[in-house]
Scaffold this motif. Structure first.
Motif, PDB file in Angstrom:
ATOM      1  N   CYS A  21    -127.350 -23.928 -37.651  1.00  0.00           N
ATOM      2  CA  CYS A  21    -127.685 -24.613 -36.403  1.00  0.00           C
ATOM      3  C   CYS A  21    -127.766 -26.098 -36.717  1.00  0.00           C
ATOM      4  O   CYS A  21    -128.715 -26.545 -37.377  1.00  0.00           O
ATOM      5  CB  CYS A  21    -129.003 -24.097 -35.845  1.00  0.00           C
ATOM      6  SG  CYS A  21    -129.591 -24.972 -34.381  1.00  0.00           S
ATOM      7  N   ALA A  22    -126.785 -26.840 -36.259  1.00  0.00           N
ATOM      8  CA  ALA A  22    -126.715 -28.274 -36.541  1.00  0.00           C
ATOM      9  C   ALA A  22    -127.305 -29.067 -35.384  1.00  0.00           C
ATOM     10  O   ALA A  22    -126.944 -28.846 -34.227  1.00  0.00           O
ATOM     11  CB  ALA A  22    -125.272 -28.688 -36.783  1.00  0.00           C
ATOM     12  N   THR A  26    -131.584 -36.626 -36.219  1.00  0.00           N
ATOM     13  CA  THR A  26    -132.555 -36.305 -37.250  1.00  0.00           C
ATOM     14  C   THR A  26    -133.746 -35.577 -36.648  1.00  0.00           C
ATOM     15  O   THR A  26    -134.302 -36.014 -35.629  1.00  0.00           O
ATOM     16  CB  THR A  26    -133.035 -37.586 -37.953  1.00  0.00           C
ATOM     17  OG1 THR A  26    -131.912 -38.218 -38.573  1.00  0.00           O
ATOM     18  CG2 THR A  26    -134.075 -37.249 -39.014  1.00  0.00           C
ATOM     19  N   ILE A  27    -134.108 -34.475 -37.287  1.00  0.00           N
ATOM     20  CA  ILE A  27    -135.248 -33.686 -36.853  1.00  0.00           C
ATOM     21  C   ILE A  27    -136.322 -33.770 -37.919  1.00  0.00           C
ATOM     22  O   ILE A  27    -136.090 -33.385 -39.066  1.00  0.00           O
ATOM     23  CB  ILE A  27    -134.863 -32.210 -36.628  1.00  0.00           C
ATOM     24  CG1 ILE A  27    -133.714 -32.102 -35.632  1.00  0.00           C
ATOM     25  CG2 ILE A  27    -136.084 -31.413 -36.172  1.00  0.00           C
ATOM     26  CD1 ILE A  27    -134.034 -32.591 -34.246  1.00  0.00           C
ATOM     27  N   ARG A  70    -133.992 -24.758 -43.978  1.00  0.00           N
ATOM     28  CA  ARG A  70    -133.440 -25.937 -43.308  1.00  0.00           C
ATOM     29  C   ARG A  70    -133.080 -26.976 -44.346  1.00  0.00           C
ATOM     30  O   ARG A  70    -133.719 -27.074 -45.389  1.00  0.00           O
ATOM     31  CB  ARG A  70    -134.426 -26.487 -42.274  1.00  0.00           C
ATOM     32  CG  ARG A  70    -135.721 -27.008 -42.853  1.00  0.00           C
ATOM     33  CD  ARG A  70    -136.807 -27.109 -41.799  1.00  0.00           C
ATOM     34  NE  ARG A  70    -136.536 -28.145 -40.799  1.00  0.00           N
ATOM     35  CZ  ARG A  70    -137.334 -28.378 -39.763  1.00  0.00           C
ATOM     36  NH1 ARG A  70    -138.416 -27.643 -39.578  1.00  0.00           N
ATOM     37  NH2 ARG A  70    -137.046 -29.329 -38.887  1.00  0.00           N
ATOM     38  N   ASP A  71    -132.055 -27.730 -44.054  1.00  0.00           N
ATOM     39  CA  ASP A  71    -131.625 -28.833 -44.883  1.00  0.00           C
ATOM     40  C   ASP A  71    -131.857 -30.097 -44.052  1.00  0.00           C
ATOM     41  O   ASP A  71    -131.056 -30.419 -43.160  1.00  0.00           O
ATOM     42  CB  ASP A  71    -130.157 -28.684 -45.271  1.00  0.00           C
ATOM     43  CG  ASP A  71    -129.694 -29.759 -46.233  1.00  0.00           C
ATOM     44  OD1 ASP A  71    -130.256 -30.874 -46.214  1.00  0.00           O
ATOM     45  OD2 ASP A  71    -128.759 -29.482 -47.013  1.00  0.00           O
ATOM     46  N   ASN A  75    -129.719 -32.149 -41.239  1.00  0.00           N
ATOM     47  CA  ASN A  75    -130.216 -31.808 -39.898  1.00  0.00           C
ATOM     48  C   ASN A  75    -129.748 -30.413 -39.480  1.00  0.00           C
ATOM     49  O   ASN A  75    -129.333 -30.211 -38.313  1.00  0.00           O
ATOM     50  CB  ASN A  75    -129.763 -32.847 -38.872  1.00  0.00           C
ATOM     51  CG  ASN A  75    -130.245 -34.227 -39.198  1.00  0.00           C
ATOM     52  OD1 ASN A  75    -131.374 -34.421 -39.634  1.00  0.00           O
ATOM     53  ND2 ASN A  75    -129.378 -35.222 -39.012  1.00  0.00           N
ATOM     54  N   THR A  76    -129.810 -29.492 -40.405  1.00  0.00           N
ATOM     55  CA  THR A  76    -129.267 -28.157 -40.151  1.00  0.00           C
ATOM     56  C   THR A  76    -130.282 -27.086 -40.505  1.00  0.00           C
ATOM     57  O   THR A  76    -130.950 -27.160 -41.539  1.00  0.00           O
ATOM     58  CB  THR A  76    -127.972 -27.929 -40.946  1.00  0.00           C
ATOM     59  OG1 THR A  76    -127.016 -28.932 -40.580  1.00  0.00           O
ATOM     60  CG2 THR A  76    -127.387 -26.565 -40.653  1.00  0.00           C
ATOM     61  N   LEU A  77    -130.358 -26.111 -39.632  1.00  0.00           N
ATOM     62  CA  LEU A  77    -131.206 -24.934 -39.809  1.00  0.00           C
ATOM     63  C   LEU A  77    -130.307 -23.761 -40.159  1.00  0.00           C
ATOM     64  O   LEU A  77    -129.193 -23.651 -39.644  1.00  0.00           O
ATOM     65  CB  LEU A  77    -131.948 -24.648 -38.502  1.00  0.00           C
ATOM     66  CG  LEU A  77    -132.855 -23.427 -38.440  1.00  0.00           C
ATOM     67  CD1 LEU A  77    -134.118 -23.657 -39.269  1.00  0.00           C
ATOM     68  CD2 LEU A  77    -133.209 -23.099 -36.992  1.00  0.00           C
TER      69      LEU A  77
END
Length: 114
Positions: A21-22, A26-27, A70-71, A75-77
């Motif tokens: 999930c991108a 930024t999260i 998450r990375d 910004n990817t789950l």
């Protein structure tokens, strides 16, 4: 923020898939992100969630088989799904909780054949 889920597909029982999930921006790692799923004719249900500083949460039905991660740099789950069962067949959605609002990805289909 927009979320783009991918990685679904058709797999035999016992197989594995990894969902991604991108996020479009930024999260912050302190925000809760999670995966939910919805099978045909059923309500959407919680699968797993993650936030920094706390252990991930899992639904009982996937505990020990699925791993959420998450990375933050990308910004990817992710959701690593192992030992898949036909009951795992559903559309999987990622979700971000931000300022009392929920942001959903578009969903990715996972089909597990017996």
């Amino acid at each position: 923020v927009q979320l783009q889920a991918s990685g679904g597909g058709l797999v035999q029982a016992g197989g594995s898939l990894r969902l991604s999930c991108a996020a479009s921006r930024t999260i912050h790692s302190s925000l809760v992100m999670g995966w939910y799923r919805q099978a045909p004719g059923k309500q959407r249900e919680f699968v797993a969630s993650i936030r920094s500083g706390r252990d991930p949460n899992y639904a009982d039905s996937v505990q020990g088989r699925f791993t959420i991660s998450r990375d933050n740099a990308k910004n990817t789950l992710y959701l690593q799904m192992n030992s898949l069962k036909p009951d795992d067949t559903a559309v999987y959605y990622c979700k971000l909780r931000y300022q009392s609002s929920d942001y959903w990805g578009q969903g990715t289909q996972v089909t597990v054949s017996s």
